[in-house]
Design a protein around this motif. Structure first.
Motif, PDB file in Angstrom:
ATOM      1  N   ARG A 127       0.830  -1.202   0.000  1.00 47.22           N
ATOM      2  CA  ARG A 127       0.000   0.000   0.000  1.00 47.22           C
ATOM      3  C   ARG A 127       0.868   1.256   0.000  1.00 47.22           C
ATOM      4  O   ARG A 127       0.581   2.232  -0.698  1.00 47.22           O
ATOM      5  N   LEU A 128       1.960   1.222   0.767  1.00 49.42           N
ATOM      6  CA  LEU A 128       2.870   2.356   0.823  1.00 49.42           C
ATOM      7  C   LEU A 128       3.461   2.627  -0.563  1.00 49.42           C
ATOM      8  O   LEU A 128       3.534   3.781  -1.002  1.00 49.42           O
ATOM      9  N   ALA A 129       3.867   1.584  -1.262  1.00 46.83           N
ATOM     10  CA  ALA A 129       4.425   1.761  -2.611  1.00 46.83           C
ATOM     11  C   ALA A 129       3.384   2.374  -3.555  1.00 46.83           C
ATOM     12  O   ALA A 129       3.709   3.257  -4.356  1.00 46.83           O
ATOM     13  N   GLU A 130       2.141   1.933  -3.446  1.00 51.84           N
ATOM     14  CA  GLU A 130       1.063   2.494  -4.273  1.00 51.84           C
ATOM     15  C   GLU A 130       0.852   3.963  -3.934  1.00 51.84           C
ATOM     16  O   GLU A 130       0.728   4.805  -4.831  1.00 51.84           O
ATOM     17  N   TYR A 131       0.832   4.314  -2.666  1.00 54.87           N
ATOM     18  CA  TYR A 131       0.660   5.704  -2.251  1.00 54.87           C
ATOM     19  C   TYR A 131       1.830   6.561  -2.728  1.00 54.87           C
ATOM     20  O   TYR A 131       1.658   7.709  -3.122  1.00 54.87           O
TER      21      TYR A 131
END
Length: 180
Positions: A127-131
């Motif tokens: 999720r962090l990479a997507e954000y």
């Protein structure tokens, strides 16, 4: 009194007219990152907002046999949203299942708890990479007053949350490694 979901719907409509379907899509992304609602909840809330005079709709020819409803804010809806935005947020009870499981984790086999936290770490890192990809697409914060400012500001909160959760999962994994 308008519910928080009602204000979320008003906030989406403040960015432009939407059909119920379009509202549900907007409630998945980007609003869904910080506030979730199902399709049936959205339609029920739309009816309450309509009854309260905060939204109205016009009909347009739809792709199927029925006309589609295009919802928009009324002046009263915009005024209510503007007033609500600056009121202090209501206290909400914390309900974090992972933290609750952590509280009772001493009862479980450490390897299984380790697997739980490894899986959680992977999910938060994903999720962090997507954000981070989304943040890069902005090229910096839009000016306050631009509707995209709210998207960017909430994305920054999401980035902070995911970094925090990933770090906590790493700490838990280190604690569990030390106990094995």
């Amino acid at each position: 009194m308008t519910s928080t979901l009602g204000f979320a719907i008003l906030a989406v409509l403040a960015r432009g007219d939407r059909t119920g379907y379009d509202l549900a899509a907007a409630m998945r992304r980007p609003v869904g990152y910080f506030w979730t609602a199902g399709h049936s909840q959205i339609h029920a809330e739309l009816q309450k907002l309509r009854t309260g005079g905060l939204v109205r709709f016009t009909t347009e020819h739809g792709p199927g046999p029925q006309d589609k409803k295009l919802y928009h804010l009324t002046a009263e809806g915009l005024a209510a949203l503007r007033e609500w935005v600056t009121e202090p947020a209501r206290e909400r009870p914390e309900r974090d299942e992972l933290v609750l499981k952590t509280y009772a984790s001493w009862l479980a086999e450490p390897g299984l708890v380790r697997r739980l936290f490894a899986d959680q770490l992977a999910a938060h890192e994903e999720r962090l990479a997507e954000y981070e990809r989304q943040e890069a697409s902005f090229g910096g914060p839009p000016p306050f007053g631009d509707p995209r400012f709210g998207n960017y500001a909430t994305l920054r909160c999401g980035l902070s949350y995911e970094r925090h959760r990933a770090e906590w999962c790493r700490w838990m994994l280190a604690q569990l490694s030390d106990s094995l």
